[in-house]
Design a protein around this motif. Structure first.
Motif, PDB file in Angstrom:
ATOM      1  N   ARG B  27      41.490  -2.028  13.767  1.00  0.00           N
ATOM      2  CA  ARG B  27      42.844  -2.558  13.559  1.00  0.00           C
ATOM      3  C   ARG B  27      43.071  -2.741  12.076  1.00  0.00           C
ATOM      4  NH1 ARG B  27      45.576  -2.138  18.461  1.00  0.00           N
ATOM      5  NH2 ARG B  27      44.563  -3.386  20.082  1.00  0.00           N
ATOM      6  N   LYS B  28      44.007  -1.936  11.568  1.00  0.00           N
ATOM      7  CA  LYS B  28      44.338  -2.027  10.150  1.00  0.00           C
ATOM      8  C   LYS B  28      45.554  -2.931   9.964  1.00  0.00           C
ATOM      9  CE  LYS B  28      42.449   2.392   8.681  1.00  0.00           C
ATOM     10  NZ  LYS B  28      42.746   3.564   7.843  1.00  0.00           N
ATOM     11  N   LEU B  29      45.826  -3.244   8.703  1.00  0.00           N
ATOM     12  CA  LEU B  29      46.947  -4.152   8.415  1.00  0.00           C
ATOM     13  C   LEU B  29      48.245  -3.636   9.034  1.00  0.00           C
ATOM     14  CD1 LEU B  29      48.061  -6.656   7.081  1.00  0.00           C
ATOM     15  CD2 LEU B  29      48.269  -5.385   4.932  1.00  0.00           C
ATOM     16  N   ARG B  30      48.448  -2.308   9.004  1.00  0.00           N
ATOM     17  CA  ARG B  30      49.677  -1.741   9.568  1.00  0.00           C
ATOM     18  C   ARG B  30      49.816  -2.101  11.060  1.00  0.00           C
ATOM     19  NH1 ARG B  30      52.866   1.734   7.221  1.00  0.00           N
ATOM     20  NH2 ARG B  30      51.283   2.289   5.678  1.00  0.00           N
ATOM     21  N   ASP B  31      48.669  -2.148  11.754  1.00  0.00           N
ATOM     22  CA  ASP B  31      48.688  -2.498  13.185  1.00  0.00           C
ATOM     23  C   ASP B  31      49.020  -3.975  13.402  1.00  0.00           C
ATOM     24  OD1 ASP B  31      47.683   0.119  13.889  1.00  0.00           O
ATOM     25  OD2 ASP B  31      45.701  -0.556  13.233  1.00  0.00           O
ATOM     26  N   LEU B  32      48.825  -4.767  12.360  1.00  0.00           N
ATOM     27  CA  LEU B  32      49.080  -6.213  12.477  1.00  0.00           C
ATOM     28  C   LEU B  32      50.367  -6.634  11.761  1.00  0.00           C
ATOM     29  CD1 LEU B  32      45.815  -6.128  13.000  1.00  0.00           C
ATOM     30  CD2 LEU B  32      46.048  -8.581  12.633  1.00  0.00           C
ATOM     31  N   ILE B  54      41.346  -4.794   9.176  1.00  0.00           N
ATOM     32  CA  ILE B  54      41.265  -6.250   9.385  1.00  0.00           C
ATOM     33  C   ILE B  54      40.128  -6.563  10.360  1.00  0.00           C
ATOM     34  CG2 ILE B  54      42.529  -8.349  10.004  1.00  0.00           C
ATOM     35  CD1 ILE B  54      43.749  -6.863   7.593  1.00  0.00           C
ATOM     36  N   TYR B  55      40.080  -5.837  11.469  1.00  0.00           N
ATOM     37  CA  TYR B  55      38.962  -6.050  12.406  1.00  0.00           C
ATOM     38  C   TYR B  55      38.654  -4.803  13.212  1.00  0.00           C
ATOM     39  CZ  TYR B  55      42.481  -7.122  16.098  1.00  0.00           C
ATOM     40  OH  TYR B  55      43.535  -7.091  16.993  1.00  0.00           O
ATOM     41  N   GLU B  56      37.447  -4.803  13.800  1.00  0.00           N
ATOM     42  CA  GLU B  56      36.957  -3.681  14.609  1.00  0.00           C
ATOM     43  C   GLU B  56      36.475  -4.221  15.951  1.00  0.00           C
ATOM     44  OE1 GLU B  56      33.937  -1.433  12.429  1.00  0.00           O
ATOM     45  OE2 GLU B  56      34.739  -2.282  10.578  1.00  0.00           O
ATOM     46  N   VAL B  57      36.728  -3.470  16.998  1.00  0.00           N
ATOM     47  CA  VAL B  57      36.281  -3.866  18.331  1.00  0.00           C
ATOM     48  C   VAL B  57      35.458  -2.729  18.936  1.00  0.00           C
ATOM     49  CG1 VAL B  57      37.002  -4.635  20.631  1.00  0.00           C
ATOM     50  CG2 VAL B  57      38.372  -5.250  18.628  1.00  0.00           C
ATOM     51  N   GLU B  84      46.758 -16.609   4.270  1.00  0.00           N
ATOM     52  CA  GLU B  84      46.269 -16.641   5.659  1.00  0.00           C
ATOM     53  C   GLU B  84      45.051 -15.727   5.836  1.00  0.00           C
ATOM     54  OE1 GLU B  84      49.276 -15.464   8.428  1.00  0.00           O
ATOM     55  OE2 GLU B  84      48.364 -16.570  10.106  1.00  0.00           O
ATOM     56  N   PHE B  85      44.024 -16.284   6.443  1.00  0.00           N
ATOM     57  CA  PHE B  85      42.781 -15.519   6.614  1.00  0.00           C
ATOM     58  C   PHE B  85      42.947 -14.357   7.597  1.00  0.00           C
ATOM     59  CE2 PHE B  85      41.212 -19.634   5.090  1.00  0.00           C
ATOM     60  CZ  PHE B  85      40.294 -19.241   4.134  1.00  0.00           C
ATOM     61  N   TYR B  86      42.160 -13.316   7.376  1.00  0.00           N
ATOM     62  CA  TYR B  86      42.113 -12.185   8.309  1.00  0.00           C
ATOM     63  C   TYR B  86      41.805 -12.707   9.708  1.00  0.00           C
ATOM     64  CZ  TYR B  86      41.894  -8.346   4.806  1.00  0.00           C
ATOM     65  OH  TYR B  86      42.157  -7.427   3.818  1.00  0.00           O
ATOM     66  N   MET B  87      42.430 -12.107  10.685  1.00  0.00           N
ATOM     67  CA  MET B  87      42.294 -12.599  12.065  1.00  0.00           C
ATOM     68  C   MET B  87      42.603 -11.474  13.038  1.00  0.00           C
ATOM     69  SD  MET B  87      45.935 -14.618  12.061  1.00  0.00           S
ATOM     70  CE  MET B  87      47.458 -13.645  12.023  1.00  0.00           C
ATOM     71  N   THR B  88      42.286 -11.702  14.307  1.00  0.00           N
ATOM     72  CA  THR B  88      42.673 -10.755  15.353  1.00  0.00           C
ATOM     73  C   THR B  88      44.140 -11.003  15.719  1.00  0.00           C
ATOM     74  OG1 THR B  88      41.980 -12.249  17.136  1.00  0.00           O
ATOM     75  CG2 THR B  88      40.322 -10.711  16.286  1.00  0.00           C
ATOM     76  N   LYS B  89      44.747 -10.009  16.351  1.00  0.00           N
ATOM     77  CA  LYS B  89      46.139 -10.186  16.800  1.00  0.00           C
ATOM     78  C   LYS B  89      46.269 -11.444  17.644  1.00  0.00           C
ATOM     79  CE  LYS B  89      47.934  -5.461  17.286  1.00  0.00           C
ATOM     80  NZ  LYS B  89      48.447  -4.492  18.274  1.00  0.00           N
ATOM     81  N   GLY B  90      45.295 -11.598  18.537  1.00  0.00           N
ATOM     82  CA  GLY B  90      45.361 -12.710  19.492  1.00  0.00           C
ATOM     83  C   GLY B  90      46.150 -12.279  20.710  1.00  0.00           C
ATOM     84  N   HIS B  91      45.768 -12.786  21.853  1.00  0.00           N
ATOM     85  CA  HIS B  91      46.466 -12.407  23.094  1.00  0.00           C
ATOM     86  C   HIS B  91      46.263 -13.454  24.179  1.00  0.00           C
ATOM     87  CE1 HIS B  91      42.342 -10.682  23.548  1.00  0.00           C
ATOM     88  NE2 HIS B  91      42.468 -11.176  24.763  1.00  0.00           N
ATOM     89  N   PHE B  92      47.190 -13.434  25.120  1.00  0.00           N
ATOM     90  CA  PHE B  92      46.984 -14.073  26.416  1.00  0.00           C
ATOM     91  C   PHE B  92      46.471 -12.978  27.347  1.00  0.00           C
ATOM     92  CE2 PHE B  92      50.018 -16.916  24.483  1.00  0.00           C
ATOM     93  CZ  PHE B  92      49.694 -18.163  24.990  1.00  0.00           C
ATOM     94  N   HIS B  93      45.804 -13.351  28.413  1.00  0.00           N
ATOM     95  CA  HIS B  93      45.523 -12.363  29.446  1.00  0.00           C
ATOM     96  C   HIS B  93      46.764 -12.236  30.322  1.00  0.00           C
ATOM     97  CE1 HIS B  93      40.943 -13.026  28.914  1.00  0.00           C
ATOM     98  NE2 HIS B  93      41.408 -12.110  28.104  1.00  0.00           N
ATOM     99  N   ALA B  94      47.077 -10.992  30.682  1.00  0.00           N
ATOM    100  CA  ALA B  94      48.248 -10.735  31.517  1.00  0.00           C
ATOM    101  C   ALA B  94      48.058 -11.402  32.878  1.00  0.00           C
ATOM    102  CB  ALA B  94      48.449  -9.231  31.674  1.00  0.00           C
ATOM    103  N   LYS B  95      46.840 -11.358  33.387  1.00  0.00           N
ATOM    104  CA  LYS B  95      46.530 -12.022  34.657  1.00  0.00           C
ATOM    105  C   LYS B  95      46.072 -13.445  34.340  1.00  0.00           C
ATOM    106  CE  LYS B  95      43.726 -11.372  38.805  1.00  0.00           C
ATOM    107  NZ  LYS B  95      42.778 -10.478  39.483  1.00  0.00           N
ATOM    108  N   GLU B  96      46.843 -14.407  34.807  1.00  0.00           N
ATOM    109  CA  GLU B  96      46.590 -15.804  34.441  1.00  0.00           C
ATOM    110  C   GLU B  96      45.178 -16.258  34.842  1.00  0.00           C
ATOM    111  OE1 GLU B  96      49.030 -17.137  32.792  1.00  0.00           O
ATOM    112  OE2 GLU B  96      48.701 -19.304  32.741  1.00  0.00           O
TER     113      GLU B  96
END
Lengths: 194, 194
Positions: B27-32, B54-57, B84-96
């Motif tokens: 994930r590059k800056l453009r993706d974030l 920014i990060y790799e998975v 602001e520090f580098y970070m992941t996009k962050g997400h909720f899970h679609a399935k609660e």
């Protein structure tokens, strides 16, 4: 109810492999009576008054509900009962649609995996080895090294444990030391009936 | 179908934290774009022709079905966009009804957690820290150190990812460096509407 439970921080001790906080379980030889192939060896050790700890589990248990994950560490001590290496009881998950993830932390292990229909697999697990146990596979971890074996695990909190099938039928393979070598051999007492 | 899938062995490289085999995502800056609070800083970096990773998975993906678990590693590089520090996009899970387990491998991180109703938590994650993200909590990982941050994760394979809620509403907290110190501050642009 969903966010009623707060996120949790648990500390993994990087030398003892203990999780804090956690629920701990120590499995001694008496608890594994009937699991090792050499029942005579088991009996004579217990008769002599010894009851060695075979393995320890440190677990962070969540509500037994769909959506939660349990996590923990297991430490299998080094040793043998007769020619068979110290190992966990092994279990299937009671709920078929559940799985497990292992991450090796220390030591030298083998994981015996077995399907309900008798297929079997054996995978090595040392530090940095990740094992994915898909739905339907019973699993048992064996310490084949001279030092403790430690690993981290996660699985669905509603998976449940079926130890009974393993106790009744055994695993189709045994992990033994013969002629100074680790060998995975057929279990002559394994019952193939499903 | 249950035992159609064989158990899998995956190797975790203990210096690079890469899993083999795995699916990798950088994930590059453009993706974030739009995720960091300082949109001007993002724009000017991208305009200058830079697009830092920014990060790799590295992920071992299973069938998107009940009963399976995905596992992987994430490496968040050190750095800042504005304050602001580098970070992941962050997400909720679609399935609660799904959760996540983290195990810190290296570096110095903070995990921002947020419920759908706006409650928030912040937990530290370094080597040996285990974090349990219960159902309903969105999560984002922030590297607040000078070196890379690496962690191991597992979650239900049918959980799905909802990045959109995060992109639209943001997280209620930002992790920034001010006066040479790491600070968790309120996000002035956070929208509290659910």
């Amino acid at each position: 109810m969903e966010t009623a439970m707060k996120p949790q921080h648990i500390s993994l001790d990087l030398s003892k492999w203990v999780l804090l906080p956690s629920t701990s379980t120590k499995r001694k030889l008496r608890d594994l009576n009937g699991f090792f192939a050499d029942t005579q060896a088991t009996k004579s050790i217990l008769k002599s008054g010894q009851d060695p700890i075979i393995y320890e589990v440190y677990e962070c248990l969540q509500p037994q509900e769909v959506g939660h994950l349990n996590l923990g560490t297991t430490i299998v001590h080094p040793g043998k009962i007769g020619e068979e290496f110290y190992m966990t009881k092994g279990h299937f998950h009671a709920k078929e649609a559940s799985s497990e993830v292992y991450l090796g932390l220390e030591g030298e292990g083998l994981i015996l995996l077995q399907s309900r229909t008798g297929n079997s697999e054996c995978l090595a697990m040392s530090q940095g080895d990740v094992i994915y146990v898909p739905p339907g596979w019973g699993h048992r971890t064996v310490n084949v090294g001279a030092e403790r074996l430690a690993f981290f695990f996660t699985y669905q909190a509603d998976a449940g444990h079926d130890y009974e099938s393993v106790q009744k039928r055994g695993f189709s393979k045994l992990v033994v030391e013969r002629h100074g070598r680790v060998q995975v051999v057929g279990n002559p007492r394994f019952m193939t009936k499903t």
